[in-house]
Design an enzyme around this catalytic site. Sequence first.
Site, mmCIF file in Angstrom:
data_model
loop_
_atom_site.group_PDB
_atom_site.id
_atom_site.type_symbol
_atom_site.label_atom_id
_atom_site.label_comp_id
_atom_site.label_asym_id
_atom_site.label_seq_id
_atom_site.Cartn_x
_atom_site.Cartn_y
_atom_site.Cartn_z
ATOM 1 N N ASP A 1 7.279 -43.966 43.100
ATOM 2 C CA ASP A 1 6.805 -45.034 43.989
ATOM 3 C C ASP A 1 6.977 -46.387 43.309
ATOM 4 O O ASP A 1 6.018 -47.017 42.865
ATOM 5 C CB ASP A 1 5.334 -44.776 44.337
ATOM 6 N N GLY B 1 -4.412 -52.674 50.505
ATOM 7 C CA GLY B 1 -3.967 -54.049 50.300
ATOM 8 C C GLY B 1 -3.669 -54.354 48.851
ATOM 9 O O GLY B 1 -3.050 -55.367 48.538
ATOM 10 N N SER C 1 -1.960 -52.137 47.058
ATOM 11 C CA SER C 1 -0.724 -51.416 46.765
ATOM 12 C C SER C 1 0.338 -52.322 46.162
ATOM 13 O O SER C 1 0.502 -53.471 46.584
ATOM 14 C CB SER C 1 -0.169 -50.796 48.047
ATOM 15 N N GLY C 2 1.028 -51.789 45.163
ATOM 16 C CA GLY C 2 2.092 -52.549 44.517
ATOM 17 C C GLY C 2 1.610 -53.495 43.437
ATOM 18 O O GLY C 2 2.403 -54.008 42.660
ATOM 19 N N HIS D 1 6.322 -47.640 48.504
ATOM 20 C CA HIS D 1 5.677 -47.396 49.801
ATOM 21 C C HIS D 1 5.291 -48.695 50.509
ATOM 22 O O HIS D 1 4.911 -48.669 51.681
ATOM 23 C CB HIS D 1 4.459 -46.477 49.649
#
Length: 468
Positions: free
Chosen positions: A123, A192, A194-195, A76
């Site tokens: 994801d 922020g 994310s990942g 995402h």
Amino acid sequence: MLGITVLAATIIVACASSCGDPTFPPNVATRVVGGDDAIPHSWPWQISLQYLRDGTWRHTCGGTLITNSHVLTAAHCINKTLTYRVALGKNDLTVENEEGSVYSGVDTIYVHEKWNPLFVWNDIAIIKLAEPVELSDTIKVGCIPEEGALLPQNYPCYVTGWGGLLLDYWFIKVRKTMLCAGGDGVISACNGDSGGPLNCQAEDGSWQVHGIVSFGSPKGCNTVKKPVVFTRVSAYNEWINEVSLQYQSFSSWYHTCGGTLVANNWVLTAAHCISSTKTYRVVLGRHSLSTSESGSLAVKVSKLVVHEKWNSNNVANGYDIALVKLASPVTLTSKIQTACLPPAGTILANNYPCYVTGWGRLQTNGASPDVLQQGRLLVVDYATCSKSAWWGSTVKTSMVCAGGDGVTSSCNGDSGVPLNGQASNGRWQVHGIVSFGSSLGCNYPRKPSVFTRVSAFIDWINTVIERN
């Protein structure tokens, strides 16, 4: 592998001695939301994924360096309209020329082919850097857990990132390929982050990346009974038995076919891949063919055994199967494992979902990828595949057809690679060996990829290994 932009990076990194061991140990009392600043460079595999807008680079997501040229992040986080760079060795994002930090451009982005933005399934994405980075005290690779590893309830982990400082639980939205952590209303990841990685310490003291920050509650970053949901990395370690069969020309080695490790000194491949005039080697534990990755091996070949009924002038006759004996047995690791074969005589049902993996061309007469690809193919049963509008009498009962949708297929360079199907117990079995496709093109409608059916040759495989 044709017609797909995929994530097939699941064999990239195992927990080797060179990963998950920071030069500057972290303060394991710190947190993200409700937490404190991390000790500089104590999580040296953490990266900042940044996009360019109006001449300025802006942080959007975190990620994990898992080889010197690959980053693991969330699907995402990726927007195909944006230009990205990766900042490595960073502690303070406001300092552009921070000591020990580097910036790398992006070569290719691989998003999982089953990524579903509506339900946030699968994801996960891999970013290939424009060029390998030099590892240092401030830039190191993170460890990846073994395939299928599940953490017990209340196992302590640490999420890191530069995110914001701001129905019970998740019910059916959470799937087995996800991992939940937090939910106490005090500590969580936030926008922020994310990942970014979920770091958990193994028994040997090294840190493993078990999760990728995927999503949280719309009610707030630290909502009670809404733990942060991570993509579970160990759910994507599926293709660690894939090998590259390579031949020597002058002083260089070239990929020619794929194969499957079926014992610690035997590789299963296609008979048409073998030439008695060539010198071969087998490369194992490899994701990127151009990179000498940690944990990968190149092993000489001591013997080639082609099925005695194979006729190179009549591929449609079948028996396109061979075994390659390695010059020395390999040690099995998290990156190199043997595949499971199905019981003799097993026949897959029509539309049974399988995955083909390999380094074959990305389109008819197109370029070959550097990174291992995978594609989802549905089995086409013999009754359908042998119809005149499909393959007709060319297909035999000792073969398996899969694909034929005109979109995804194997292609040149995928010969010998496995067709992987998941059994009811969750284990992956090699049901096919890529044999041939249509001369009209790699993804021609109603011309599915044709595989040698492994379950028809179990006795032959066992006999060859026992006698040699």
